[in-house]
Design a protein around this motif. Structure first.
Motif, short mmCIF file in Angstrom:
data_model
loop_
_atom_site.label_atom_id
_atom_site.label_comp_id
_atom_site.label_asym_id
_atom_site.label_seq_id
_atom_site.Cartn_x
_atom_site.Cartn_y
_atom_site.Cartn_z
N ILE A 150 -4.91 8.39 4.39
CA ILE A 150 -3.57 7.82 4.20
C ILE A 150 -2.59 8.67 4.98
O ILE A 150 -2.58 9.90 4.84
CB ILE A 150 -3.19 7.78 2.71
CG1 ILE A 150 -4.18 6.89 1.94
CG2 ILE A 150 -1.76 7.27 2.52
CD1 ILE A 150 -3.99 6.92 0.42
N THR B 239 1.24 4.13 -2.98
CA THR B 239 1.08 5.55 -2.67
C THR B 239 2.23 6.36 -3.27
O THR B 239 2.01 7.45 -3.82
CB THR B 239 1.02 5.76 -1.15
OG1 THR B 239 -0.10 5.08 -0.61
CG2 THR B 239 0.90 7.25 -0.81
N ARG C 160 0.83 -1.21 0.00
CA ARG C 160 0.00 0.00 0.00
C ARG C 160 0.87 1.26 0.00
O ARG C 160 0.49 2.28 -0.60
CB ARG C 160 -0.95 -0.01 1.20
CG ARG C 160 -0.26 0.07 2.55
CD ARG C 160 -1.27 0.04 3.70
NE ARG C 160 -0.62 0.18 5.00
CZ ARG C 160 -0.01 -0.82 5.64
NH1 ARG C 160 0.01 -2.02 5.11
NH2 ARG C 160 0.55 -0.61 6.82
N GLU C 161 2.03 1.21 0.65
CA GLU C 161 2.93 2.36 0.64
C GLU C 161 3.60 2.52 -0.72
O GLU C 161 3.80 3.64 -1.21
CB GLU C 161 3.97 2.23 1.77
CG GLU C 161 3.38 2.32 3.16
CD GLU C 161 4.44 2.36 4.24
OE1 GLU C 161 5.63 2.58 3.92
OE2 GLU C 161 4.09 2.17 5.42
#
Length: 501
Positions: free
Chosen positions: A233, A206, A202-203
């Motif tokens: 986030i 991003t 997920r990072e």
């Protein structure tokens, strides 16, 4: 003849166990016993470098007592010249000793092979010792630099967290993976090595989204930050995004697999210097890239263009046009607008967002002025909290920013932040008004005192939050007696050493 009264000064950095406080005190005690000297007080600096005096509270207190003329001792006993200091300017070391001599107080170096009796021989030996003490630090600094450069060239990481979306993997000397280091953790052994690996998916997504939003969609830093915050986030430290943190992502070459060392120098505790690119030590393709190098290069070109293409007048004209279009101005409106600088950029260029508003012909309401000021200090204190976390972890402590914005030390102590801002009255007298949550759910409160222009920090006050809660006045000022009992630190490094334990 009555015995002489002496103060002993002891200092230990991390040079060697033979310089431990206990070992120094033992040698000094034997020296005093052989010469009929009574030790009446002790000044100590533990775990502190001898390169300068400003972080050494023990030596500063000793010199202050000597200069006051009320010192209750006749001489100062020190283990040797190196404990007095490894000052890079030999005259500085001599200066502090001269201050003592001028007050009629002699300095004895107990473990050195000469008597500090003012003779030519002792003068020459002492200066030679001072030179060797300073040179030791210079040579050590050189060895550390060469070692760190070699580690970087080998493709290994050195330092703290590498950036959002990346993690540090600990290897033993044979290359076998030990573990993944969490925030604030360090390697176990000197022979261990650290390499960079990708973090949670997920990072990584991003990070790629930030670059795509900036390069392909042409969005501005504040706009990207607002979108991330709207989706809940958060950064690695659990903080909200802003234009500055997005900008750091876009400028970090680690995302194309490059390790870089020596961007700046801070050797021997002197002034930090930004080094030219040809002095950087780098290792490209040290680990798989998160984004394509071509995308990163395009992002750098766009950032340079955006920084250079607007004069101050053009920036103000665009702000004025936005104000006419919307009818009023806020940081949210600026962040969502296209083709405009971020609110933080306006603050940096013009001193404050309100000053930029006035130049653009917009007069914010008093309530909005307060909101803009509060937002400015909220960002300022969040940045300070991040700096404290970085320094405390570097010093061997453990510090994190929790989801509610409080600083947590060693999984035990929680600290909230506030400011003491200068207020100028009609009488030209300056007072400092406290802006802090007196009912914060924290153990301690850190109040930063600003200078008279509210630009820089003068001092840091650490006190129990419960003490703030007990103050009954509506307007709390720095002159309130509660701050007389607070722990004051004149620089951030001294505060971080205490926080690191």
């Amino acid at each position: 003849m009555p015995p002489m009264r002496a103060a002993q000064y002891v200092r230990m950095s991390r040079d060697s166990q033979r310089y431990s406080i206990a070992n120094q005190a033992e040698v000094i005690a034997a020296y005093a016993r052989d010469r009929n000297i009574t030790i009446v007080c002790t000044y100590a600096d533990e775990g502190l470098s001898g390169l300068a005096i400003h972080w050494r509270d023990g030596l500063k207190a000793l010199i202050a007592d000597v200069e006051s003329g009320h010192a209750e001792f006749d001489c100062v006993l020190v283990y040797d010249v190196t404990r007095w200091g490894r000052f890079q300017n030999l005259d500085e070391s001599a200066c502090y000793e001269f201050m003592c001599q001028r007050a009629g107080i002699t300095v004895h170096y107990c473990a050195d092979e000469f008597e500090n009796d003012g003779s030519l021989a002792s003068f020459m030996l002492k200066n030679n010792k001072r030179f060797n003490a300073a040179d030791f630090s210079r040579q050590l600094s050189k060895k550390v630099f060469l070692g760190q450069s070699r580690v970087t060239r080998m493709g290994y990481w050195r330092g703290g967290m590498p950036g959002y979306g990346l993690r540090r993997q600990l290897l033993d000397e044979t290359g076998v993976v030990r573990t993944t280091l969490e925030y604030g953790q360090k390697k176990y052994l000197q022979t261990d090595r650290i390499k960079i690996v990708h973090g949670p998916d997920r990072e990584i997504e991003t990070v790629r989204r930030i670059f795509t939003s900036f390069v392909s969609e042409g969005k501005y830093l504040g706009e990207i930050a607002s979108e991330l915050n709207a989706e809940q986030i958060r950064t690695t430290r659990g903080l909200r995004w802003n234009g500055e943190t997005v900008g750091k992502i876009l400028g970090n070459e680690a995302y194309i697999g490059s390790l870089i060392y020596n961007r700046s120098s801070y050797k021997l505790k002197q002034r930090r210097v930004v080094n030219p690119r040809d002095m950087w030590i780098r290792h490209d393709e040290a680990f798989p890239p998160v984004i394509a190098p071509e995308l990163f290069t395009k992002a750098q070109e766009m950032m340079r263009t955006r920084r250079q293409q607007r004069t101050d007048q053009e920036a103000i004209d665009r702000l004025a046009a936005l104000g006419r279009e919307k009818g009023h101005l806020t940081t949210a409106i600026i962040a969502a607008a296209d083709d405009i600088l971020s609110a933080e950029s306006y603050r940096r260029r013009f001193g404050s967002l309100v000053a930029a508003y006035e130049l653009a012909g917009y007069q914010p309401e008093p309530r909005q002025r307060l909101a803009e000021t509060a937002d400015k200090y909220r960002t300022f204190l969040a940045r300070l909290a991040g700096n404290i976390v970085e320094q405390v972890n570097r010093l061997g402590g453990r510090a994190i920013i929790e989801s509610d914005g409080l600083l947590c030390l060693n999984d035990d102590c929680r600290i909230s932040f506030g400011s003491a801002r200068a207020v100028n009255y009609v009488s030209d007298k300056v007072r400092w008004r406290i802006h802090a949550d007196r009912k914060a759910k924290s153990d301690l409160s850190l109040i930063v005192r600003m200078d008279a222009s509210n630009i820089g920090i003068v001092a840091y006050y650490l006190l129990p939050t419960a003490d703030l809660a007990e103050t009954k006045v509506r307007v709390l000022r720095l002159s309130n007696p509660v701050f007389a009992q607070a722990c004051r630190y004149d620089d951030l490094e001294a505060l971080c050493r205490v926080c690191a334990g």
